[in-house]
Design a protein around this motif. Structure first.
Motif, mmCIF file in Angstrom:
data_model
loop_
_atom_site.group_PDB
_atom_site.id
_atom_site.type_symbol
_atom_site.label_atom_id
_atom_site.label_comp_id
_atom_site.label_asym_id
_atom_site.label_seq_id
_atom_site.Cartn_x
_atom_site.Cartn_y
_atom_site.Cartn_z
ATOM 1 N N ASP A 1 0.828 -1.216 0.000
ATOM 2 C CA ASP A 1 0.000 0.000 0.000
ATOM 3 C C ASP A 1 0.855 1.255 0.000
ATOM 4 O O ASP A 1 0.548 2.251 0.658
ATOM 5 C CB ASP A 1 -0.949 0.017 1.203
ATOM 6 C CG ASP A 1 -1.931 -1.139 1.173
ATOM 7 O OD1 ASP A 1 -2.370 -1.503 0.060
ATOM 8 O OD2 ASP A 1 -2.250 -1.673 2.245
ATOM 9 N N GLN B 1 -0.139 5.144 -4.400
ATOM 10 C CA GLN B 1 -1.540 5.522 -4.534
ATOM 11 C C GLN B 1 -2.065 5.350 -5.961
ATOM 12 O O GLN B 1 -3.261 5.454 -6.193
ATOM 13 C CB GLN B 1 -1.720 6.989 -4.098
ATOM 14 C CG GLN B 1 -1.401 7.233 -2.636
ATOM 15 C CD GLN B 1 -2.260 6.363 -1.718
ATOM 16 O OE1 GLN B 1 -3.476 6.271 -1.879
ATOM 17 N NE2 GLN B 1 -1.607 5.721 -0.760
ATOM 18 N N GLU B 2 -1.176 5.103 -6.916
ATOM 19 C CA GLU B 2 -1.611 4.914 -8.304
ATOM 20 C C GLU B 2 -2.429 3.639 -8.460
ATOM 21 O O GLU B 2 -3.277 3.524 -9.340
ATOM 22 C CB GLU B 2 -0.385 4.874 -9.223
ATOM 23 C CG GLU B 2 -0.709 4.830 -10.708
ATOM 24 C CD GLU B 2 -1.207 6.173 -11.240
ATOM 25 O OE1 GLU B 2 -1.997 6.160 -12.194
ATOM 26 O OE2 GLU B 2 -0.794 7.213 -10.688
ATOM 27 N N PHE B 3 -2.178 2.659 -7.587
ATOM 28 C CA PHE B 3 -2.844 1.366 -7.674
ATOM 29 C C PHE B 3 -3.975 1.321 -6.640
ATOM 30 O O PHE B 3 -3.720 1.391 -5.434
ATOM 31 C CB PHE B 3 -1.849 0.229 -7.426
ATOM 32 C CG PHE B 3 -0.716 0.205 -8.423
ATOM 33 C CD1 PHE B 3 -0.785 -0.571 -9.558
ATOM 34 C CD2 PHE B 3 0.422 0.987 -8.222
ATOM 35 C CE1 PHE B 3 0.254 -0.592 -10.470
ATOM 36 C CE2 PHE B 3 1.467 0.977 -9.138
ATOM 37 C CZ PHE B 3 1.379 0.182 -10.263
ATOM 38 N N LYS B 4 -5.186 1.209 -7.116
ATOM 39 C CA LYS B 4 -6.348 1.196 -6.239
ATOM 40 C C LYS B 4 -6.821 -0.237 -6.011
ATOM 41 O O LYS B 4 -6.960 -1.011 -6.969
ATOM 42 C CB LYS B 4 -7.489 2.019 -6.836
ATOM 43 C CG LYS B 4 -7.117 3.463 -7.175
ATOM 44 C CD LYS B 4 -6.770 4.266 -5.946
ATOM 45 C CE LYS B 4 -6.478 5.723 -6.297
ATOM 46 N NZ LYS B 4 -6.098 6.522 -5.124
ATOM 47 N N LEU B 5 -7.048 -0.595 -4.757
ATOM 48 C CA LEU B 5 -7.570 -1.920 -4.431
ATOM 49 C C LEU B 5 -9.090 -1.845 -4.448
ATOM 50 O O LEU B 5 -9.708 -1.195 -3.597
ATOM 51 C CB LEU B 5 -7.063 -2.363 -3.062
ATOM 52 C CG LEU B 5 -7.371 -3.813 -2.662
ATOM 53 C CD1 LEU B 5 -6.734 -4.780 -3.660
ATOM 54 C CD2 LEU B 5 -6.856 -4.096 -1.256
ATOM 55 N N VAL B 6 -9.710 -2.503 -5.439
ATOM 56 C CA VAL B 6 -11.159 -2.486 -5.611
ATOM 57 C C VAL B 6 -11.671 -3.924 -5.633
ATOM 58 O O VAL B 6 -11.308 -4.705 -6.519
ATOM 59 C CB VAL B 6 -11.555 -1.764 -6.926
ATOM 60 C CG1 VAL B 6 -13.077 -1.740 -7.084
ATOM 61 C CG2 VAL B 6 -10.987 -0.353 -6.952
ATOM 62 N N PHE C 1 -6.273 -5.165 -7.629
ATOM 63 C CA PHE C 1 -5.557 -3.917 -7.825
ATOM 64 C C PHE C 1 -5.880 -3.381 -9.215
ATOM 65 O O PHE C 1 -5.694 -4.078 -10.216
ATOM 66 C CB PHE C 1 -4.049 -4.129 -7.694
ATOM 67 C CG PHE C 1 -3.597 -4.366 -6.280
ATOM 68 C CD1 PHE C 1 -3.425 -3.295 -5.409
ATOM 69 C CD2 PHE C 1 -3.348 -5.647 -5.820
ATOM 70 C CE1 PHE C 1 -3.001 -3.503 -4.104
ATOM 71 C CE2 PHE C 1 -2.932 -5.866 -4.516
ATOM 72 C CZ PHE C 1 -2.771 -4.787 -3.655
ATOM 73 N N VAL D 1 -5.276 -0.470 -12.158
ATOM 74 C CA VAL D 1 -4.394 0.592 -12.639
ATOM 75 C C VAL D 1 -4.807 0.926 -14.062
ATOM 76 O O VAL D 1 -5.089 0.036 -14.877
ATOM 77 C CB VAL D 1 -2.908 0.180 -12.574
ATOM 78 C CG1 VAL D 1 -2.641 -1.056 -13.412
ATOM 79 C CG2 VAL D 1 -2.008 1.320 -13.037
ATOM 80 N N ASP D 2 -4.882 2.192 -14.356
ATOM 81 C CA ASP D 2 -5.343 2.658 -15.664
ATOM 82 C C ASP D 2 -4.170 2.771 -16.630
ATOM 83 O O ASP D 2 -3.711 3.856 -16.972
ATOM 84 C CB ASP D 2 -6.039 4.018 -15.504
ATOM 85 C CG ASP D 2 -6.746 4.445 -16.792
ATOM 86 O OD1 ASP D 2 -6.972 3.572 -17.658
ATOM 87 O OD2 ASP D 2 -7.062 5.636 -16.926
#
Length: 276
Positions: free
Chosen positions: A37, A40-45, A49, A51-52
């Motif tokens: 963690d 912050q570019e990688f969001k855990l949803v 993970f 990433v755009d």
């Protein structure tokens, strides 16, 4: 996170499943920091993970992490985009290799077969732009000699006869020479030369048959025939030209120290962050 845990990533909508240990091959990369963690570019949803970024190019990133090799398709052309993705993920050893496109791009390989049929003998000379290919052909092609009665140009190898292996002529690292057929010796005796081309076990004396077997071997090895011409009408020398795209060997990164720990890697990482 345990390095044996399964990690799911959604990159640009493309889903990847791997182990944490794979993503931690380069501890200072953004993928490794993501697991703590720390990015912050990688969001855990929903346990994945997100990433755009480009999902198609990320498949090459994953292959690199799993094998520590850069091995790209022969028709690959997005070197700059893939290098940009490698820099984004903080995989600078991969980015460095991608900057050397000449080592990764497939090379066009040319090979020529000169064939001459004179009375009861056939002469072959093979020229190749790649010496490694010629070396491999020299290991595949074997010539044997023995005495026989009568000019049996197309007869089968007489199993009861003892044949002596003959060395191939190697005028240079890029060509080899051999012949087959029969030639007069003494009385009604003739010297017969047979040719064998692995993995075929037959010993052939007929030059046309040897030429056909050689063509078959080259085509199976990825070559394609691009031209056929007569280069010497008086000597009846025919030239057959082949080409193939030779894929380069995969370039390997050796992980001998903590990747990214050098000042150069740190500077590159800072430059990438500034561009964001």
């Amino acid at each position: 996170m345990s390095n044996q845990e399964v990690v799911i990533l959604s990159v640009g909508g493309v889903r990847f499943v791997t182990r944490a240990s794979t993503l931690q091959q380069f501890p200072e990369s953004r993928l490794a920091r993501m697991l703590n963690d720390d990015d912050q570019e990688f969001k855990l949803v929903n346990g994945e993970f997100f990433v755009d970024r480009d999902g198609a190019l990320f498949s090459y990133i994953m292959d690199f992490l799993r094998t520590l090799q850069v091995s790209l398709p022969t028709d690959f052309s997005d070197y700059q985009r893939l290098r940009r993705e490698a820099e984004f993920y903080g995989l600078y050893p991969l980015a460095d290799l991608l900057s050397q496109e000449h080592l990764l791009k497939p090379m066009l390989e040319i090979l020529e077969v000169h064939f001459s049929l004179q009375e009861m003998q056939a002469f072959f000379r093979i020229f190749g732009s790649c010496s490694t290919t010629i070396e491999r052909l020299a290991e595949q092609i074997a010539v044997f000699a023995g005495q026989q009665s009568g000019q049996r140009w197309s007869g089968p190898f007489p199993s009861q006869k003892t044949l002596i292996p003959l060395p191939l002529e190697r005028p240079s690292h890029h060509d080899l020479v051999f012949q087959c057929g029969t030639e007069y010796s003494a009385g009604d005796q003739f010297v017969a030369r047979y040719v064998s081309i692995k993995p075929d076990n037959r010993k052939l004396i007929n030059g046309t048959n040897v030429l056909g077997l050689l063509f078959d071997s080259l085509l199976k090895d990825g070559f394609r025939l691009i031209s056929a011409r007569t280069v010497a009408i008086e000597e009846k020398v025919e030239c057959y030209s082949f080409e193939r795209m030779k894929r380069p060997a995969g370039l390997t990164v050796m992980v001998n120290q903590t990747p990214g720990s050098s000042e150069v890697a740190q500077a590159k990482r800072n430059q990438v962050h500034k561009r964001k």
